[in-house]
Write an enzyme that holds these catalytic residues in place. Structure first.
Site, PDB file in Angstrom:
ATOM      1  CB  CYS A 138      53.230  72.912   9.450  1.00  0.00           C
ATOM      2  SG  CYS A 138      53.433  73.106   7.692  1.00  0.00           S
ATOM      3  CG  HIS A 141      50.876  68.965  12.746  1.00  0.00           C
ATOM      4  ND1 HIS A 141      50.293  67.798  13.173  1.00  0.00           N
ATOM      5  CD2 HIS A 141      50.239  69.290  11.593  1.00  0.00           C
ATOM      6  CE1 HIS A 141      49.358  67.431  12.305  1.00  0.00           C
ATOM      7  NE2 HIS A 141      49.296  68.316  11.353  1.00  0.00           N
ATOM      8  NE  ARG A 194      47.952  65.324   5.305  1.00  0.00           N
ATOM      9  CZ  ARG A 194      46.683  65.518   5.626  1.00  0.00           C
ATOM     10  NH1 ARG A 194      45.972  64.571   6.176  1.00  0.00           N
ATOM     11  NH2 ARG A 194      46.088  66.666   5.390  1.00  0.00           N
ATOM     12  CB  CYS A 218      49.006  70.016   5.217  1.00  0.00           C
ATOM     13  SG  CYS A 218      48.944  68.552   6.257  1.00  0.00           S
TER      14      CYS A 218
END
Lengths: 103, 268
Positions: free
Chosen positions: B177, B181, B225, B229
């Site tokens: 992730c 991010h 979501r 992802c």
């Protein structure tokens, strides 16, 4: 049975602003499903709105309108407490009418 | 391709010439597009359907969800989402909204665990009751500040697991992730990617989910979501309401503490 519409109607001076959200697939008839078969057209064809029973809007829609359409319009001569009714009819003949009170 | 493409690309094309010199101009144009959509957000249709489902007597026990305890006491919906995920004594687990709804559907309405988890996400042929319920419950937290507690040992444990998952690299792309991010000014195509390790972007991102996705014509929950992802990272499928998904949600929700919740929103 189709899901209800969300209708908001608010008086602004001598005009009433109406905002309508409709729940509809609005399938164009141009798309294919995962098996390659054409998904049949299914869309709203007629929209009408009345104010205290008198027609204030009449519209003919086609497949170019998006899924879950949003419609905003205004008309004059309305005031708080009046009733606004919206009706749509799709190409399968299905109908839905909902009502809101002008706030 | 679907007709939304036209609607999406018009404002983008208008911004193209500016894009080469100034990325901010593009962002502003996208922002304008979002604002134009915000009035008349179809998420309201999901909220209305969710409210009906919440109040309707369903399942083998013919009960509504009105006695469901989302952490603020039985039947209290307002502000509940801003404090989730949290630890629940009755299940001895940390639960996010979706897993709590599954718990309530099993305990109050008598659905089987599998029935309650059916159709977690809507699609072309399926309407998801879960996404409608999520829309209704989350809408009752609009305007409330995120305040996820980290008191119970199991909440602390979940936070640490979530954090580990966020930074864990793996899969065929060797992705985490954090790859997208954890630094500023990252982008995927024209979408800005928030730096979720910083407070302000983390708040802005978390408080805008769930959202109506114009490109899909569906309301998407936070579980969706994360699910997507994981798909984008080519990770194994994230199982709906799994412990891992709740832990990652808790990590991200906690980082958004203090941010004012403002969803269901609308996204491209």
């Amino acid at each position: 049975m189709a899901d209800p519409m969300k209708i908001r109607a608010n008086a602004m001076g001598d005009k009433v602003i109406v905002k309508v959200l409709m729940s509809h697939e609005m399938e164009t008839g141009q798309r294919k499903d995962s098996a390659g078969k054409t998904i049949p057209a299914w869309f709203i064809q007629q929209v009408s709105a009345t104010h205290n029973g008198k027609t204030v809007l009449n519209a003919q829609w086609g497949p170019a309108v998006s899924k879950n359409p949003f419609l905003e319009f205004r008309f004059s001569g309305g005031k708080a407490g009046d009733k606004v009714q919206v009706t749509w009819t799709d190409n399968k003949g299905e109908k839905r009418t909902d009502e809101a009170t002008v706030g | 391709m679907k007709r939304w493409l036209i609607a999406l690309f018009l404002p983008l094309m208008a911004a193209m010439p500016a894009f080469a010199q100034d990325g901010d101009a593009t962002v502003k144009e996208i922002e304008k597009y979002r604002q134009a959509l915000a009035d008349g957000n179809p998420a309201e249709l999901w909220e209305a359907r969710g409210e009906d489902l919440w109040k309707k007597k369903r399942g083998p026990k013919n009960a509504s969800l009105e006695q469901c305890d989302l952490g603020m006491g039985a039947g209290k919906v307002k502000g509940a989402y801003a404090a989730l995920p949290r630890y629940f004594e009755d299940t001895d687990k940390v639960e996010d909204l979706e897993s709590r709804l599954v718990t309530c559907m099993v305990m109050l309405q008598g659905f089987s665990y599998d029935q309650a988890r059916k159709n977690p996400f809507g699609g072309p042929d399926v309407k998801s009751d879960m996404e409608a319920l999520v829309a209704y419950v989350t809408s009752a937290s609009r305007g409330i500040k995120m305040n996820v507690a980290l008191k119970h040992p199991k909440e602390k444990e979940a936070f640490e697991i979530g954090k580990k998952m966020f930074f864990h690299r793996g899969g065929p792309h060797d992705f985490a992730c954090a790859t997208c991010h954890a630094s500023d000014k990252q982008r995927i195509r024209l979408q800005d990617l928030p730096n979720l390790t910083k407070q302000e972007p983390a708040q802005r991102a978390y408080t805008s989910w769930p959202a109506y996705r114009v490109s899909q014509g569906e309301l998407r929950s936070f579980q969706w979501r994360l699910f997507d992802c994981f798909r984008q990272q080519r990770f194994p499928e994230l199982v709906f309401t799994s412990q891992g998904s709740v832990a990652l949600t808790l990590y991200l929700a906690k980082n958004a503490n203090g941010g004012v919740f403002n969803a269901p929103s609308i996204k491209r």
